[in-house]
Design an enzyme around this catalytic site. Structure first.
Site, PDB file in Angstrom:
ATOM      1  N   CYS A   1       0.890  -1.349   0.106  1.00 39.84           N
ATOM      2  CA  CYS A   1       0.122   0.208  -0.384  1.00 39.84           C
ATOM      3  C   CYS A   1       0.792   1.232   0.336  1.00 39.84           C
ATOM      4  O   CYS A   1       1.599   1.510   1.219  1.00 39.84           O
ATOM      5  CB  CYS A   1      -0.863  -0.704   1.529  1.00 39.84           C
ATOM      6  SG  CYS A   1      -1.298   1.691   1.447  1.00 39.84           S
TER       7      CYS A   1
ATOM      8  N   CYS B   1      -0.433   4.162   2.856  1.00 39.78           N
ATOM      9  CA  CYS B   1       0.605   3.601   4.073  1.00 39.78           C
ATOM     10  C   CYS B   1       2.234   3.836   4.408  1.00 39.78           C
ATOM     11  O   CYS B   1       2.526   4.025   5.589  1.00 39.78           O
ATOM     12  CB  CYS B   1       0.269   1.543   4.008  1.00 39.78           C
ATOM     13  SG  CYS B   1      -1.599   1.649   3.843  1.00 39.78           S
TER      14      CYS B   1
END
Length: 106
Positions: free
Chosen positions: A31, A34
């Site tokens: 991600c 993230c």
């Protein structure tokens, strides 16, 4: 102070039974957003050391907890106090937004 690694197995002990508020960063290695928010979470873990516990939960390895708390998008930050979710932050948000929500709970 690094965020604690949270798993399905230690979630109850580390989060639900914690005497301090707990901030959990639900994330995954693949991600991009993230990775953007990770250094912010680490900074806050240092700044709030002793007042707030910070943890990271990899949703790929710990799907049970992510499903239980309805995490459908990552990164998602859940702020727990007294074993209950007090606030939710979804997406890679600025540090100030997280601080504002934390200060309302701490």
């Amino acid at each position: 102070m690094k965020p604690v690694t949270i798993t399905d197995d230690n979630f109850e002990t580390e989060v639900i039974k914690s005497e301090n508020p707990v901030v959990i960063d639900f994330w995954a290695a693949w991600c991009g957003p993230c990775r953007i928010i990770a250094p912010i979470v680490e900074e806050l873990a240092n700044e709030y050391n002793g007042k707030v516990k910070f943890g990271k939960l990899d949703v790929d390895d710990n799907q049970q907890t992510a499903i239980k708390y309805g995490v459908r998008s990552i990164p998602t930050i859940l702020i727990f106090k007294g074993g209950q979710v007090e606030d939710t932050i979804i997406g890679a948000v600025p540090k100030g937004q997280i601080v504002q929500k934390l200060n309302a709970i701490v």
